[in-house]
Design a protein around this motif. Sequence first.
Motif, PDB file in Angstrom:
ATOM      1  N   PRO A 532       0.827  -1.222   0.000  1.00  0.00           N
ATOM      2  CA  PRO A 532       0.000   0.000   0.000  1.00  0.00           C
ATOM      3  C   PRO A 532       0.853   1.261   0.000  1.00  0.00           C
ATOM      4  CG  PRO A 532      -0.834  -1.580   1.597  1.00  0.00           C
ATOM      5  CD  PRO A 532       0.483  -2.123   1.120  1.00  0.00           C
ATOM      6  N   ILE A 533       0.414   2.265  -0.729  1.00  0.00           N
ATOM      7  CA  ILE A 533       1.107   3.549  -0.789  1.00  0.00           C
ATOM      8  C   ILE A 533       0.466   4.499   0.222  1.00  0.00           C
ATOM      9  CG2 ILE A 533       1.591   5.566  -2.226  1.00  0.00           C
ATOM     10  CD1 ILE A 533       1.758   3.738  -4.606  1.00  0.00           C
ATOM     11  N   PHE A 534       1.259   5.024   1.125  1.00  0.00           N
ATOM     12  CA  PHE A 534       0.744   5.929   2.152  1.00  0.00           C
ATOM     13  C   PHE A 534       1.076   7.380   1.804  1.00  0.00           C
ATOM     14  CE2 PHE A 534       1.397   1.906   4.424  1.00  0.00           C
ATOM     15  CZ  PHE A 534       0.126   1.718   4.949  1.00  0.00           C
ATOM     16  N   PHE A 535       0.119   8.245   2.086  1.00  0.00           N
ATOM     17  CA  PHE A 535       0.313   9.680   1.949  1.00  0.00           C
ATOM     18  C   PHE A 535       0.147  10.321   3.318  1.00  0.00           C
ATOM     19  CE2 PHE A 535      -0.970   8.258  -2.207  1.00  0.00           C
ATOM     20  CZ  PHE A 535      -0.221   9.023  -3.082  1.00  0.00           C
ATOM     21  N   GLU A 536       0.785  11.454   3.525  1.00  0.00           N
ATOM     22  CA  GLU A 536       0.595  12.182   4.767  1.00  0.00           C
ATOM     23  C   GLU A 536      -0.841  12.702   4.850  1.00  0.00           C
ATOM     24  OE1 GLU A 536       3.532  15.200   5.135  1.00  0.00           O
ATOM     25  OE2 GLU A 536       5.226  13.809   4.995  1.00  0.00           O
ATOM     26  N   GLN A 545       8.386   6.451   1.300  1.00  0.00           N
ATOM     27  CA  GLN A 545       7.809   5.104   1.251  1.00  0.00           C
ATOM     28  C   GLN A 545       7.063   4.884  -0.054  1.00  0.00           C
ATOM     29  OE1 GLN A 545       4.293   4.481   1.407  1.00  0.00           O
ATOM     30  NE2 GLN A 545       4.554   2.231   1.325  1.00  0.00           N
ATOM     31  N   ALA A 546       6.377   5.914  -0.534  1.00  0.00           N
ATOM     32  CA  ALA A 546       5.650   5.791  -1.801  1.00  0.00           C
ATOM     33  C   ALA A 546       6.612   5.602  -2.976  1.00  0.00           C
ATOM     34  CB  ALA A 546       4.777   7.026  -2.021  1.00  0.00           C
ATOM     35  N   VAL A 547       7.769   6.281  -2.906  1.00  0.00           N
ATOM     36  CA  VAL A 547       8.771   6.152  -3.965  1.00  0.00           C
ATOM     37  C   VAL A 547       9.201   4.697  -4.134  1.00  0.00           C
ATOM     38  CG1 VAL A 547      11.176   6.668  -4.576  1.00  0.00           C
ATOM     39  CG2 VAL A 547       9.647   8.504  -3.865  1.00  0.00           C
ATOM     40  N   ILE A 548       9.418   4.003  -3.024  1.00  0.00           N
ATOM     41  CA  ILE A 548       9.843   2.598  -3.082  1.00  0.00           C
ATOM     42  C   ILE A 548       8.833   1.758  -3.845  1.00  0.00           C
ATOM     43  CG2 ILE A 548      10.277   0.529  -1.688  1.00  0.00           C
ATOM     44  CD1 ILE A 548      11.351   2.394   0.511  1.00  0.00           C
ATOM     45  N   GLU A 549       7.562   1.967  -3.580  1.00  0.00           N
ATOM     46  CA  GLU A 549       6.525   1.168  -4.239  1.00  0.00           C
ATOM     47  C   GLU A 549       6.304   1.600  -5.693  1.00  0.00           C
ATOM     48  OE1 GLU A 549       5.490  -1.479  -2.716  1.00  0.00           O
ATOM     49  OE2 GLU A 549       6.734  -0.844  -1.032  1.00  0.00           O
ATOM     50  N   ASP A 551       8.491   2.857  -7.648  1.00  0.00           N
ATOM     51  CA  ASP A 551       9.626   2.385  -8.457  1.00  0.00           C
ATOM     52  C   ASP A 551       9.421   0.945  -8.909  1.00  0.00           C
ATOM     53  OD1 ASP A 551      10.953   4.772  -8.451  1.00  0.00           O
ATOM     54  OD2 ASP A 551      12.350   4.252  -6.836  1.00  0.00           O
ATOM     55  N   LYS A 552       8.660   0.172  -8.141  1.00  0.00           N
ATOM     56  CA  LYS A 552       8.323  -1.190  -8.572  1.00  0.00           C
ATOM     57  C   LYS A 552       7.435  -1.152  -9.815  1.00  0.00           C
ATOM     58  CE  LYS A 552       8.504  -3.119  -3.876  1.00  0.00           C
ATOM     59  NZ  LYS A 552       7.705  -3.773  -2.797  1.00  0.00           N
ATOM     60  N   VAL A 553       6.514  -0.187  -9.849  1.00  0.00           N
ATOM     61  CA  VAL A 553       5.653  -0.018 -11.024  1.00  0.00           C
ATOM     62  C   VAL A 553       6.490   0.392 -12.234  1.00  0.00           C
ATOM     63  CG1 VAL A 553       3.679   1.217 -11.992  1.00  0.00           C
ATOM     64  CG2 VAL A 553       3.707   0.608  -9.553  1.00  0.00           C
ATOM     65  N   VAL A 554       7.419   1.333 -12.005  1.00  0.00           N
ATOM     66  CA  VAL A 554       8.300   1.789 -13.088  1.00  0.00           C
ATOM     67  C   VAL A 554       9.136   0.622 -13.612  1.00  0.00           C
ATOM     68  CG1 VAL A 554      10.253   3.284 -13.666  1.00  0.00           C
ATOM     69  CG2 VAL A 554       8.390   4.159 -12.253  1.00  0.00           C
ATOM     70  N   TYR A 555       9.648  -0.220 -12.711  1.00  0.00           N
ATOM     71  CA  TYR A 555      10.445  -1.379 -13.125  1.00  0.00           C
ATOM     72  C   TYR A 555       9.630  -2.309 -14.017  1.00  0.00           C
ATOM     73  CZ  TYR A 555      12.766  -5.916 -12.886  1.00  0.00           C
ATOM     74  OH  TYR A 555      13.347  -7.123 -13.217  1.00  0.00           O
ATOM     75  N   VAL A 556       8.399  -2.576 -13.639  1.00  0.00           N
ATOM     76  CA  VAL A 556       7.532  -3.456 -14.442  1.00  0.00           C
ATOM     77  C   VAL A 556       7.308  -2.854 -15.826  1.00  0.00           C
ATOM     78  CG1 VAL A 556       5.184  -4.368 -14.659  1.00  0.00           C
ATOM     79  CG2 VAL A 556       6.407  -4.558 -12.484  1.00  0.00           C
ATOM     80  N   MET A 557       7.069  -1.566 -15.890  1.00  0.00           N
ATOM     81  CA  MET A 557       6.785  -0.943 -17.174  1.00  0.00           C
ATOM     82  C   MET A 557       8.033  -0.864 -18.050  1.00  0.00           C
ATOM     83  SD  MET A 557       3.938   1.940 -16.236  1.00  0.00           S
ATOM     84  CE  MET A 557       3.293   1.953 -17.913  1.00  0.00           C
TER      85      MET A 557
END
Length: 644
Positions: A532-536, A545-549, A551-557
């Motif tokens: 899950p992506i958390f926002f303040e 924390q959102a960047v880490i997740e 970047d996984k999407v960017v890697y897949v694409m």
Amino acid sequence: MKKIITFCLLFCLTISLAQSKLKKADKLFKELKYVEAAQTYEEYLEKESNPSIEAVTHIADTYYFLDKPREALTWYRKLYELQGQTLSDQYLIRYTQSLRGVRDYDKADEITKNELLKKRDDKQASHFMAQKKYNDSLASRPSLFTIKPVAINSSKSDFGPAFYGNQLVYSSAKDTTKFHEKLYSWNQQPFLELYVADRNISTGELFNELPFLENIRSKYHDATVTFTPDLKTIYYTTNTLKKSRLLNDKEGVNNFQILRATITDGKASEPEKMFFNSLDFSVGHPALSPDGKWLFFVSDMPGGYGETDIYVAEVFSDGKLNSPLNLGPTINTAGREMFPFYINNTLYFSSDGHYGYGGLDVFESKQSGKLFFSEPKNLGEPINSNKDDFSFIIDPELKFGYFSSNRDTGKGDDDIYYFTKAKAPCDQIVSGKVINAKSKLSLDGAIVKVFDSFGDYKTEVTTLPNGEYQVTIPCGGSYRLQASKTKFVPQEKEVITGLKNQDQIKDVNFELANLDDFVVIEDNKKKVDINPIFFEYDKWGITPQAVIELDKVVYVMNTFPKVKIKIESHTDSRGKDLYNMMLSDKRAKATQEYILSKGIDPGRIESAIGYGEKRLRNRCSNGVKCSDEEHLLNRRSDFIIIEE
């Protein structure tokens, strides 16, 4: 006043004499009398401080056709200064070939690169760099060829060898015929005639040379021959004639044609013209495939890619020929492609349009399919030099053959050389392992293919149950290895082998990615599997924390370039409905902007929409008391795969 009048008369007389000299030079050039034309142009240009582009072009071409690269270079350089970016591809080739003719390879490469950059021709630039890279690799490994000139070479032009059983037929301008008083105005040599010589099978030496098929000999050029497998039919090149006289086209140029004759008891039948011969263009340099079913030849007929192109025509069992087909832009360039020879599914030919050492170079290209030929490869030194190298022929076992060259070390103009070819000097073993990029587990049954620096397929192996592979490739070259497996994205690596047999090149490893490893199925939809992506609170900025997740999407694409997604952001039910809708939409747009900032094509993200609390995953709607963990399930961003 008298002095002024005298000066004016002398000035006008000087202009008149200069124009007369130029007119004479242009006439000689048009008549292809290049030896005389060169001298006349020099006399004119010596006194002309501002010559026309046409005059500069003509004198440059004159020296180019006479194979005098140093003299030609002087004027092509002048032409390049005058015309700059408007210089045609044909003249760019002549300029750079003149540079190569004097071994100024760096300058030739610099000019070619600059012109390609100006044209923004990425395909041609890639082609140029691939051929240059291959040529550079040739210099780092020993040649397979050993050459020597044959003793029968004369001080005139000797070239165009063709196998004729245990004999060799070739073309020569040696002045031993009854037409010795006639000279070819191009180079002031006698016209070419056909000769046959015995061949020493052990040494390749030629001897007992005699005129060949004298009953079809003309008063002009007869050259470059090929024979049917039974040696009973000859195809050869000759001038276009009418009643034994030269027949010129509208421009006053005499073209060449291909004739065919049957050989019986050492004599030829009345020659037969090919239906594609023309007064308006030349055809020549015939070469039959070993089975006699395909006739390759050269022509400058309209519709080609350059000065001269290579064509092929199917030969039917009754001797009739199909319409000629151009071999296409892989073989043919803006320059000259000439002297084809075909054997063992390989086309050998000479070209000054492909990257080479200077003048015509000999290239080879593998055939697969009716008209598909691989990227031509330069045969390297010593077959090729900074001068014209051409008329290459080789035996079916690829052990020996002959070629022609006008290199400086020769006896005359064009000379015939005998060569032997050794086997490839060594092989090297490349090994490694193929694993799953996510699980790191071994991949059994993955295929590792090997391609050379031109992209030509060489061999392949399959990985063992432990994911390991081992493949043998030749020494002294650059190769591309590609690992692949069904449902996985292929991966490539470059390997450069050494010059000698060495220990195997180890640890050329691959990690292959499978899309299924990076997705999860929810609500019958494929989604990128991330935490899950958390926002303040009350914000939509991208957190660490959102960047880490993300970047996984960017890697897949990046890993799966066909994947397209849509972004959906959701909130829990706490807060006002309209506020949640606006907040989630801002968060969806923020995640989209981050992904695009990593270089992903905008066309691969269909939409980025916030749905607020409309799509809750559990019972925690307005007014329902829930724990923070239960509300967390509803605060999410989904990256739904809509195309893969």
